[in-house]
Design an enzyme around this catalytic site. Sequence first.
Site, PDB file in Angstrom:
ATOM      1  N   LYS A  84      25.105   6.330   0.421  1.00  0.00           N
ATOM      2  CA  LYS A  84      24.638   5.428  -0.228  1.00  0.00           C
ATOM      3  C   LYS A  84      25.084   5.322  -1.638  1.00  0.00           C
ATOM      4  CE  LYS A  84      20.056   5.425   2.297  1.00  0.00           C
ATOM      5  NZ  LYS A  84      18.771   5.704   1.855  1.00  0.00           N
ATOM      6  N   ASN A 129      11.880   8.113 -10.124  1.00  0.00           N
ATOM      7  CA  ASN A 129      12.434   7.319  -8.883  1.00  0.00           C
ATOM      8  C   ASN A 129      11.470   6.238  -8.412  1.00  0.00           C
ATOM      9  OD1 ASN A 129      10.886  10.089  -8.354  1.00  0.00           O
ATOM     10  ND2 ASN A 129      11.123   9.117  -6.254  1.00  0.00           N
ATOM     11  N   THR A 134       0.809  -1.244   0.233  1.00  0.00           N
ATOM     12  CA  THR A 134       0.064   0.226   0.079  1.00  0.00           C
ATOM     13  C   THR A 134       0.912   1.191   0.172  1.00  0.00           C
ATOM     14  OG1 THR A 134      -0.034   0.029   2.317  1.00  0.00           O
ATOM     15  CG2 THR A 134      -1.957  -1.240   1.099  1.00  0.00           C
ATOM     16  N   GLY A 135       2.101   1.177  -0.071  1.00  0.00           N
ATOM     17  CA  GLY A 135       3.059   2.354  -0.100  1.00  0.00           C
ATOM     18  C   GLY A 135       3.241   2.794  -1.272  1.00  0.00           C
ATOM     19  N   ALA A 136       3.954   3.912  -1.438  1.00  0.00           N
ATOM     20  CA  ALA A 136       4.198   4.573  -2.909  1.00  0.00           C
ATOM     21  C   ALA A 136       5.109   3.578  -3.793  1.00  0.00           C
ATOM     22  CB  ALA A 136       5.196   5.868  -2.657  1.00  0.00           C
ATOM     23  N   VAL A 137       5.842   2.783  -3.603  1.00  0.00           N
ATOM     24  CA  VAL A 137       6.464   1.861  -4.494  1.00  0.00           C
ATOM     25  C   VAL A 137       5.931   0.633  -4.574  1.00  0.00           C
ATOM     26  CG1 VAL A 137       8.714   0.560  -4.654  1.00  0.00           C
ATOM     27  CG2 VAL A 137       8.936   2.790  -3.950  1.00  0.00           C
ATOM     28  N   HIS A 183      13.916  11.882 -10.110  1.00  0.00           N
ATOM     29  CA  HIS A 183      15.068  12.561  -9.770  1.00  0.00           C
ATOM     30  C   HIS A 183      15.905  13.075 -10.859  1.00  0.00           C
ATOM     31  CE1 HIS A 183      14.232  11.162  -5.811  1.00  0.00           C
ATOM     32  NE2 HIS A 183      14.734  10.270  -5.786  1.00  0.00           N
ATOM     33  N   ARG A 201      -1.609  -1.908  10.039  1.00  0.00           N
ATOM     34  CA  ARG A 201      -2.568  -0.664  10.217  1.00  0.00           C
ATOM     35  C   ARG A 201      -3.372  -0.671   8.765  1.00  0.00           C
ATOM     36  NH1 ARG A 201      -0.428   3.692   8.169  1.00  0.00           N
ATOM     37  NH2 ARG A 201       1.800   3.034   8.635  1.00  0.00           N
ATOM     38  N   ARG A 216      17.040  17.863  -1.929  1.00  0.00           N
ATOM     39  CA  ARG A 216      15.673  17.729  -2.184  1.00  0.00           C
ATOM     40  C   ARG A 216      14.851  19.054  -2.596  1.00  0.00           C
ATOM     41  NH1 ARG A 216      13.710  12.823  -2.079  1.00  0.00           N
ATOM     42  NH2 ARG A 216      14.244  12.207   0.568  1.00  0.00           N
ATOM     43  N   CYS A 257      17.448   4.699  -5.428  1.00  0.00           N
ATOM     44  CA  CYS A 257      16.970   5.512  -6.669  1.00  0.00           C
ATOM     45  C   CYS A 257      17.893   6.228  -7.351  1.00  0.00           C
ATOM     46  CB  CYS A 257      15.612   6.120  -6.335  1.00  0.00           C
ATOM     47  SG  CYS A 257      15.719   7.211  -4.920  1.00  0.00           S
TER      48      CYS A 257
END
Length: 348
Positions: free
Chosen positions: A223, A326, A15-18, A252, A43, A245, A132
Amino acid sequence: MAENNQANIAVVGATGAVGEKIVNILEDKDFPVGELKLLSSKRSAGKKVMFNNQELTVEEAEPESFNNIDVALFSAGGSVSKKLAPEAVKRGAVVVDNTSAYRMDENVPLVVPEVNASDLQSHNGIIANPNCSTIQMVAALKPIKEAFGLERVIVSTYQAVSGAGNEANDELENQTRQYLNNEEMTAELLPVKGDEKHYPIAFNALPQIDVFQENGYTFEEMKMINESKKILHAHNLPVAATCVRLPFFTSHAESVYVDVEKGGLNVEDIWNVLREADGVTLQDDPSTQTYPTPLSATNKEDVFVGRVRKDLDHDKGFHLWVVSDNLIKGAAWNTIQIAEHLIENKWL
C-alpha cells in the site's frame, strides 16, 4: 445540497475507531452539516451518539440509507465499501472511502489535500482516502519533491495498534496486564486477524502488518509503495517499505530515507521547505532533544517531522523522522478535509 451551503452527511462505520473520530471532528470543527446520518452494521445499530447536543440513533447501513445524502464518509471495511459505495453514488452522494477498496482504481482519485487536492476535480463519485502510514509520509515528501526532486524513498514504520482497530487496543491492554501478572499472554488478533498465527504485541515488535504477498512484502508495505507513487504523480519513483507494529496505542512513526535529485544541499535546506509546508510541523532541535513522538502527536492534526540528517555517505541522501496521529490525520481528519474541499469548491 442542504440549505445555506450545508451538506447532508452520512458516516458509515460510525461506531468504529475512525468513525467515532469523524463524528467528533465534524462537531469540533463546526462542519457545515445539514443532516447527519450515522450508519453501521446490524450489530451496532440502535446505539445512541451525541452530536451538537442532539441524540442520534445509529442505523443499519442499507442502500436506501443514502437517499438525500450529499457526502458519505465510509470507514467500515473494504467489503462494505465495495457493496454500498456504488449504491450511495447511484443516489447522488459523493463517497469518501477510508478503506483500501478503491485506492488503486485508476478512475478513483487518491487524495491527501495538502499534496494533490486538484485531483479531486476528476472524481466520478468515489474518492479514496489513502492508508494512514502513506498519508503522513507523502505530506512530508511533497515539499521536498517540489523543491529538490526525489530519486528514491526507503521507509521503515513503527505503527500503533489502533491501526488494527479497537479490538487491537483491547488486546494490548489485556496482554500488558497478563504480562505484568506473570500470566501467559493470549494472542487472538495480531498481526492479522484472519491469518493462522497470532503473536503477542505487548512488549514486542511484529514485522507484519496485513497479509504477506507473493513477493514477500506485506499488503501494508505494498500500500505504501503503490499509493505513494499515485499520490505524488511519480509512477517511476523507487519506494521500499518495511512496516512494523509496536505496543503503543496511537500515532504512527516512520524513519524515512530519501535521495533527492539536487546535490549540495544541507539540513537547513530541508528544514526551510518543511517549515513552509501545509499541514507539516517541524520539531527538530538536537541541542534541546526536540523531536516528535507518538505521544506528543496524539490528538493533533498535523504531520510532525524531526531528526532531519544528511546521509554521511551520499551527498543527495537525507533521513527524516515522521510522526502523525493515525486516527486523526491518518484517517478521520484527512477524510473530512477532502469533504471540505469538495463543498468549498463545489466539486460535489
